[in-house]
Scaffold this motif. Structure first.
Motif, PDB file in Angstrom:
ATOM      1  N   THR A  98      71.212 -28.278  85.641  1.00 33.81           N
ATOM      2  CA  THR A  98      72.506 -28.396  84.995  1.00 33.81           C
ATOM      3  C   THR A  98      72.742 -29.771  84.303  1.00 33.81           C
ATOM      4  N   TYR A  99      71.952 -30.808  84.900  1.00 37.66           N
ATOM      5  CA  TYR A  99      72.360 -32.290  84.059  1.00 37.66           C
ATOM      6  C   TYR A  99      71.209 -32.690  83.266  1.00 37.66           C
ATOM      7  N   ALA A 104      58.525 -26.323  77.732  1.00 33.25           N
ATOM      8  CA  ALA A 104      58.140 -24.790  77.542  1.00 33.25           C
ATOM      9  C   ALA A 104      59.050 -24.059  77.999  1.00 33.25           C
ATOM     10  N   GLY A 105      60.164 -24.373  78.959  1.00 31.34           N
ATOM     11  CA  GLY A 105      60.808 -23.439  79.522  1.00 31.34           C
ATOM     12  C   GLY A 105      60.841 -22.917  80.979  1.00 31.34           C
ATOM     13  N   TRP A 106      59.688 -23.616  81.611  1.00 29.78           N
ATOM     14  CA  TRP A 106      59.570 -23.434  82.971  1.00 29.78           C
ATOM     15  C   TRP A 106      60.274 -24.449  83.878  1.00 29.78           C
ATOM     16  N   PRO A 114      66.756 -25.449  74.156  1.00 32.22           N
ATOM     17  CA  PRO A 114      65.895 -24.546  74.055  1.00 32.22           C
ATOM     18  C   PRO A 114      64.467 -24.941  74.265  1.00 32.22           C
ATOM     19  N   ALA A 115      63.769 -23.950  74.474  1.00 28.03           N
ATOM     20  CA  ALA A 115      62.238 -24.165  74.845  1.00 28.03           C
ATOM     21  C   ALA A 115      61.179 -24.212  73.617  1.00 28.03           C
ATOM     22  N   ARG A 133      68.941 -23.781  82.937  1.00 24.29           N
ATOM     23  CA  ARG A 133      69.456 -24.640  82.058  1.00 24.29           C
ATOM     24  C   ARG A 133      70.256 -23.964  80.991  1.00 24.29           C
ATOM     25  N   LYS A 134      71.151 -24.772  80.363  1.00 28.20           N
ATOM     26  CA  LYS A 134      71.898 -24.118  79.398  1.00 28.20           C
ATOM     27  C   LYS A 134      71.187 -23.750  77.849  1.00 28.20           C
ATOM     28  N   ARG A 135      71.334 -22.651  77.853  1.00 28.81           N
ATOM     29  CA  ARG A 135      70.408 -22.251  76.286  1.00 28.81           C
ATOM     30  C   ARG A 135      71.498 -22.239  75.177  1.00 28.81           C
TER      31      ARG A 135
END
Ligand SMILES: Cc1ncc(C[n+]2csc(CCOP(=O)(O)OP(=O)(O)O)c2C)c(N)n1
Ligand SMILES: [Mg+2]
Lengths: 382, 278
Positions: free
Chosen positions: A165-166, A75-77, A221-222, A196-198
């Motif tokens: 990153t990974y 969820a993006g956290w 994406p979350a 993290r990359k979006r």
């Protein structure tokens, strides 16, 4: 205490320093089940996280804990759990799930003596294989081994950055000594933080597991951002569709493997001293490195040409680092470990016939004394 | 030909043609009833997360057009809790098998209900482990035949609704696939409830369970559900002996109680206030 970065000089236990590292790195959720010697991490986070707007959950067990951590991450956290060896056993299925879904998450393993329930309050480096190979099939993870409370802070920040990153589960492989000892910890004004990359593309053009550039890491994406993310533990295509096709399996597993193993040099951290003229090298990681360093310093004082090498990153295994010292053909590499001799197999694999690799195992509960390592150095150099 | 109204919510590139469930299976029906509930509530697709685990039921989420979280066998509620804590705006709907929720994932159910996490848990109770070929599950009735109870089942089954209610779920209901309208209404209520909603759906697995117990195909199994169901209100006035082999359907719990995420966020506010005071 509502600052994320507690800049200043502190007297912290390793477990407390780990908490501050996590919060400084942007951790927003922690879920963990009490277990010695990692419990202090939960205890401090149970109020500290709320101070910075995060959430602490005491899991009903280690499975509950890691599922919650992975859920929050999707969820993006940024999220984390902490446990010890037998807790890692219970987490293995979730670790594989985090690996195949490429979910960043931090797992702190403050190792204790085992097997089984073992000697809960005592130390060991028994989990080096189970964090690397414990879940089914092939995937990669990252594991960092701190030697001090200061590194419990520094490497926890680093672990979050690497994990983001990974997109891999990343372990802090501490042990009871590092977790429980109190030492000076200096927290800087600012820490470097990586997110993290979006996704660069709008949802209509986005393929969830397609790698966009030269890296092997797809953007993440979350849930709830409109990308209609298909997150699944099944072997999947770039669209996220389940598949049992050989080519799909090959592509996915290779990528899960390569995104870490191909970047080993970027990820690797070591500390070394006196390697230039070293005839014998003492190699160590984690708390054992403290005794090793002390023994090497004593040997140097006695005029012996002894080198020191500490692995901070233990997974992915830094082949090149060992390769470089093996090339110089030292008389021997002495490798004290608090287990029956685990990482030494990696060292032997890389060193081959070029140098003698001498394992110095201790089965847990008691740390190597500097004197014991020093005596071994003496025997080897004579 | 008229297109099925649920198709616009369906991912067509997933395994099976168009899906992997057997003919007569109750799962696609429940998939559609969930869609109906979402449609009738006029929810935004992009603010809904479908969660599933491993099993025939677990695959439901993988056909949902929006965000989905296809997690581990028995553990959807744990993963869903994590998502809900990080993003309380999302409507999180979990579909789980009886084996998942009452066997391997029993603790997740107990703890999630106890905490009262704002999730909708829909359990497809087909009385067996469907996906692995029809072994007995913790809800298989005594005497039933499955691939691992070929001599007749000797264990006692769980009453899932009683379990969820005892553990603290704030909305608990049971229906069968025959009770389509009541079930859709329950799912709607469950989604709107701020807390853990637990909805058990008794569902037909003709391929494994119906065949081995000589109940028949999907249609015949649904007729069995119709015949054997009794409303909770009526059941309360019926002698116990007559309730044997009956499916008691209806709403069992509908209460209000502080929700887990909201309570946790309350702690953030509490600490903020304290730090202002100091
Ligand atoms: C840890 C683990 N153990 C076993 C399995 C194998 N497995 C997959 S689905 C399933 C049974 C599913 O039964 P149920 O939860 O009732 O769902 P259904 O298929 O009947 O809808 C099992 C045992 C698994 N995926 N993971
Ligand atoms: Mg089932």
């Amino acid at each position: 205490m509502n600052k994320r970065i507690l800049s200043g000089t502190h007297l912290f236990q390793g477990d407390e320093a780990c908490v501050e590292g996590a919060i400084a790195a942007g951790c927003n959720l922690f879920a963990g089940y009490p277990i010695t010697p990692a419990t202090e991490i939960s205890e401090r986070l149970s109020w500290r996280l709320f101070d910075v707007g995060g959430i602490f959950v005491q899991g009903a067990d280690e499975l509950d804990s890691l599922t919650i951590v992975i859920g929050a991450a999707c969820a993006g956290w940024k999220s984390m759990t902490a446990t010890s060896g037998n807790g890692i056993c219970l987490m293995q299925e979730c670790i594989g799930y985090a690996a195949i879904t490429e979910t960043p998450c931090i797992i702190v393993d403050v190792q204790r003596a085992g097997p089984g329930t073992g000697a809960a309050t005592k130390t060991m480096q028994g989990d080096v294989y189970q964090v690397r190979y414990g879940s089914n099939a092939d995937y990669s993870i990252i594991a960092l081994a701190p030697e001090s409370p200061q590194e419990m802070f520094d490497l926890t920040v680093e672990a979050f950055n690497l994990s983001e990153t990974y997109r891999v589960p990343t372990f802090i492989l501490a042990d009871e000594i590092v977790g429980h000892m109190r030492e000076k910890v200096v927290i800087p004004e600012k820490v470097k933080i990586i997110q993290r990359k979006r996704a660069k593309f709008p949802p209509q053009e986005f393929l969830p597991f397609k790698v966009e550039s030269d890296t092997d890491v797809p953007p993440m994406p979350a849930f709830g951002e409109g990308y209609r993310m298909p997150v699944s533990g099944l072997t999947h295509t770039e669209t996220g569709s389940p598949s049992t096709d050989y080519e799909v399996q090959k592509r996915m597993v290779s990528r899960l493997w390569n995104k870490v193993e191909k970047n080993v040099e970027k990820i690797t951290k070591i500390e070394s001293a006196y390697l230039e003229d070293a005839q014998v090298i003492v190699l160590a990681y984690g708390s054992v490195a403290r005794s090793a360093k002390s023994a090497v310093l004593e040997a140097r004082r006695q005029g012996l040409k002894i080198g020191y090498l500490r692995l901070i990153t233990i997974w992915p295994f830094p082949d090149k680092v060992i390769e470089n010292i093996a090339k110089r053909k030292p008389k021997a590499i002495i490798f004290p470990e608090m287990n029956m001799g685990k990482m030494v197999r990696e060292v032997k694999r890389v060193a081959g016939e070029r140098t003698k690799v001498i394992s110095f195992p201790k089965p847990g509960v008691e740390l190597h004394k500097p004197k014991e390592i020093y005596n071994l150095i003496r025997r080897v150099t004579n | 030909m008229k297109k099925h109204p649920a198709l616009k919510y369906f991912r067509f590139d997933r395994p099976g043609n168009p899906h992997l469930w057997c003919p007569g299976c109750g799962i696609p029906q429940i998939w559609y009833y969930t869609i109906k509930a979402i449609e009738e509530l006029k929810l935004d697709i992009d603010k809904i997360l479908w969660v599933g685990g491993s099993g025939c039921t677990g695959r439901m989420c993988t056909y949902w057009i929006g965000d989905y979280f296809h997690t581990l066998h028995g553990r959807p509620l744990g993963f869903a809790t994590g998502v809900k804590l990080a993003n309380p705006e999302l409507t999180v709907i979990c579909h789980m098998g009886d084996g998942e929720v009452a066997g391997i994932g029993g603790n997740h159910l107990i703890q999630t209900a106890r905490r009262n996490v704002d999730l909708t848990a829909i359990v497809v109770n087909n009385f067996n482990y469907g996906m692995t070929g029809g072994q007995f599950s913790p809800t298989t009735p005594r005497g039933a035949f499955t691939m691992t109870s070929q001599l007749g089942h000797i264990e006692y089954p769980f009453d899932l609704c009683k379990l969820a209610a005892t553990c603290g779920a704030t909305y608990v209901a049971r229906w069968t696939t025959f009770h389509s309208r009541a079930l859709i209404n329950s799912i709607k209520k469950g989604i709107q409830k701020k807390g853990l909603s637990f909805i058990e759906v008794i569902s037909q697995c003709p391929t494994q369970y119906g065949r081995r117990n000589k109940i028949g195909n999907g249609m015949q199994m649904m007729k069995w559900f119709k015949r054997s169901s009794i409303r909770k209100e009526k059941a309360e006035k019926t002698p116990k002996e007559e309730l044997k082999d009956k499916f008691i359907v209806g709403e069992f719990v509908d209460i209000e109680k502080a929700e887990f995420g909201a309570s946790l966020r309350g702690l953030i506010k509490k600490r903020r206030k304290e730090s202002v005071k100091n």
